[in-house]
Design a protein around this motif. Structure first.
Motif, PDB file in Angstrom:
ATOM      1  N   LYS A   1      -5.946 -10.362  10.109  1.00 19.58           N
ATOM      2  CA  LYS A   1      -6.092  -9.392  11.201  1.00 19.58           C
ATOM      3  C   LYS A   1      -7.523  -8.875  11.301  1.00 19.58           C
ATOM      4  N   ILE A   2      -8.235  -8.882  10.189  1.00 16.65           N
ATOM      5  CA  ILE A   2      -9.610  -8.404  10.174  1.00 16.65           C
ATOM      6  C   ILE A   2     -10.516  -9.604   9.923  1.00 16.65           C
ATOM      7  N   PRO A   3     -11.368  -9.921  10.894  1.00 19.09           N
ATOM      8  CA  PRO A   3     -12.234 -11.094  10.753  1.00 19.09           C
ATOM      9  C   PRO A   3     -13.102 -11.016   9.498  1.00 19.09           C
ATOM     10  N   GLY A   4     -13.128 -12.097   8.746  1.00 17.00           N
ATOM     11  CA  GLY A   4     -13.974 -12.170   7.566  1.00 17.00           C
ATOM     12  C   GLY A   4     -13.353 -11.641   6.291  1.00 17.00           C
ATOM     13  N   LEU A   5     -12.176 -11.021   6.381  1.00 16.91           N
ATOM     14  CA  LEU A   5     -11.463 -10.582   5.176  1.00 16.91           C
ATOM     15  C   LEU A   5     -10.718 -11.793   4.636  1.00 16.91           C
ATOM     16  N   GLN A   6     -11.116 -12.239   3.462  1.00 20.34           N
ATOM     17  CA  GLN A   6     -10.587 -13.492   2.933  1.00 20.34           C
ATOM     18  C   GLN A   6      -9.471 -13.324   1.915  1.00 20.34           C
ATOM     19  N   GLN A   7      -9.502 -12.222   1.160  1.00 21.46           N
ATOM     20  CA  GLN A   7      -8.525 -12.074   0.081  1.00 21.46           C
ATOM     21  C   GLN A   7      -8.354 -10.602  -0.254  1.00 21.46           C
ATOM     22  N   VAL A   8      -7.125 -10.236  -0.656  1.00 24.10           N
ATOM     23  CA  VAL A   8      -6.807  -8.894  -1.131  1.00 24.10           C
ATOM     24  C   VAL A   8      -5.945  -9.025  -2.374  1.00 24.10           C
ATOM     25  N   MET A   9      -6.244  -8.219  -3.379  1.00 22.44           N
ATOM     26  CA  MET A   9      -5.385  -8.144  -4.561  1.00 22.44           C
ATOM     27  C   MET A   9      -5.196  -6.680  -4.925  1.00 22.44           C
ATOM     28  N   PHE A  10      -3.942  -6.265  -5.127  1.00 21.16           N
ATOM     29  CA  PHE A  10      -3.585  -4.905  -5.532  1.00 21.16           C
ATOM     30  C   PHE A  10      -2.767  -4.994  -6.816  1.00 21.16           C
ATOM     31  N   ASN A  11      -3.024  -4.072  -7.760  1.00 22.00           N
ATOM     32  CA  ASN A  11      -2.221  -4.050  -8.973  1.00 22.00           C
ATOM     33  C   ASN A  11      -2.460  -2.749  -9.722  1.00 22.00           C
ATOM     34  N   LYS A  12      -1.643  -2.538 -10.740  1.00 21.46           N
ATOM     35  CA  LYS A  12      -1.836  -1.393 -11.631  1.00 21.46           C
ATOM     36  C   LYS A  12      -2.820  -1.786 -12.722  1.00 21.46           C
TER      37      LYS A  12
ATOM     38  N   LEU B   1     -10.113   8.782  -5.656  1.00 22.23           N
ATOM     39  CA  LEU B   1     -10.451   7.505  -5.044  1.00 22.23           C
ATOM     40  C   LEU B   1     -11.909   7.180  -5.388  1.00 22.23           C
ATOM     41  N   LEU B   2     -12.140   5.954  -5.829  1.00 20.20           N
ATOM     42  CA  LEU B   2     -13.486   5.486  -6.144  1.00 20.20           C
ATOM     43  C   LEU B   2     -13.680   4.136  -5.457  1.00 20.20           C
ATOM     44  N   VAL B   3     -14.780   3.995  -4.737  1.00 25.85           N
ATOM     45  CA  VAL B   3     -15.045   2.768  -3.999  1.00 25.85           C
ATOM     46  C   VAL B   3     -16.447   2.271  -4.339  1.00 25.85           C
ATOM     47  N   ILE B   4     -16.533   0.980  -4.675  1.00 27.19           N
ATOM     48  CA  ILE B   4     -17.836   0.337  -4.808  1.00 27.19           C
ATOM     49  C   ILE B   4     -17.764  -1.043  -4.179  1.00 27.19           C
ATOM     50  N   ASP B   5     -18.891  -1.503  -3.712  1.00 24.14           N
ATOM     51  CA  ASP B   5     -18.993  -2.848  -3.148  1.00 24.14           C
ATOM     52  C   ASP B   5     -20.029  -3.631  -3.944  1.00 24.14           C
ATOM     53  N   LEU B   6     -19.688  -4.858  -4.267  1.00 24.09           N
ATOM     54  CA  LEU B   6     -20.591  -5.724  -5.013  1.00 24.09           C
ATOM     55  C   LEU B   6     -20.913  -6.965  -4.202  1.00 24.09           C
TER      56      LEU B   6
ATOM     57  N   THR C   1      -5.268   4.616 -12.183  1.00 24.77           N
ATOM     58  CA  THR C   1      -4.061   3.904 -12.588  1.00 24.77           C
ATOM     59  C   THR C   1      -3.826   2.599 -11.842  1.00 24.77           C
ATOM     60  N   HIS C   2      -4.377   2.477 -10.651  1.00 21.09           N
ATOM     61  CA  HIS C   2      -4.173   1.307  -9.802  1.00 21.09           C
ATOM     62  C   HIS C   2      -5.485   0.986  -9.083  1.00 21.09           C
ATOM     63  N   GLY C   3      -5.521  -0.179  -8.509  1.00 25.15           N
ATOM     64  CA  GLY C   3      -6.705  -0.544  -7.749  1.00 25.15           C
ATOM     65  C   GLY C   3      -6.473  -1.782  -6.920  1.00 25.15           C
ATOM     66  N   PHE C   4      -7.424  -2.026  -6.045  1.00 25.19           N
ATOM     67  CA  PHE C   4      -7.387  -3.258  -5.275  1.00 25.19           C
ATOM     68  C   PHE C   4      -8.805  -3.708  -4.980  1.00 25.19           C
ATOM     69  N   TYR C   5      -8.922  -5.004  -4.720  1.00 26.47           N
ATOM     70  CA  TYR C   5     -10.195  -5.507  -4.253  1.00 26.47           C
ATOM     71  C   TYR C   5      -9.958  -6.349  -3.014  1.00 26.47           C
TER      72      TYR C   5
END
Length: 100
Positions: free
Chosen positions: A32-43, A95-100, A55-59
Motif C-alpha cells: 500500500k505504501i510505495p517502496g515499503l519492502q518488508q515489515v517485522m513485528f515481535n516481542k 516509543l523510540l524511533v531510529i532510522d539506519l 518490550t516489543h518492536g518492529f522494523y
C-alpha cells in the motif's frame, strides 16, 4: 535501503489479540505504501537484559529515504497509529524511533 526501527514500551494489560491486530495492521502496509519492502513485528527476546523497558518492536525496510518520507505522512500509516497508541504504556518515552 533504509531500516526504520521502532521500539515500544507496552502496557502489561495488552492482550495477544491486540498485538495480533497491530502486527496485521503493520504487515498490511506492504503493497500500500510505495517502496515499503518488508515489515517485522515481535516481542523482545534478548537475554541481555538491556531493553530499558522496551518490550516489543518492529522494523520496516524501505528502498530509499524518499520511500521512508512518503510513509511518514501516508494516509495508510495514519490509520495504523491508533493500533500503536493502543498498546503503548502511559509514559513520555514509550516509543523510540531510529532510522539506519
Amino acid at each position: 535501503m533504509v531500516c526504520h526501527i521502532v521500539l515500544l514500551k507496552c502496557k502489561s494489560t495488552v492482550s495477544e489479540e491486540d498485538f495480533r491486530q497491530l502486527e496485521a495492521a503493520l504487515q498490511g502496509l506492504v503493497g500500500k505504501i510505495p517502496g515499503l519492502q518488508q515489515v517485522m513485528f515481535n516481542k523482545n527476546t534478548s537475554p541481555e537484559g538491556k531493553h530499558q523497558g522496551y518490550t516489543h518492536g518492529f522494523y520496516m525496510m524501505f528502498e530509499n529515504l524518499t520511500a521512508r518520507d512518503v510513509y511518514l505522512t501516508h494516509p495508510e500509516h495514519q490509520q495504523v497509529k491508533p493500533f500503536i497508541r493502543n498498546v503503548l504504556a502511559d509514559e513520555s518515552e514509550a516509543l523510540l524511533v531510529i532510522d539506519l
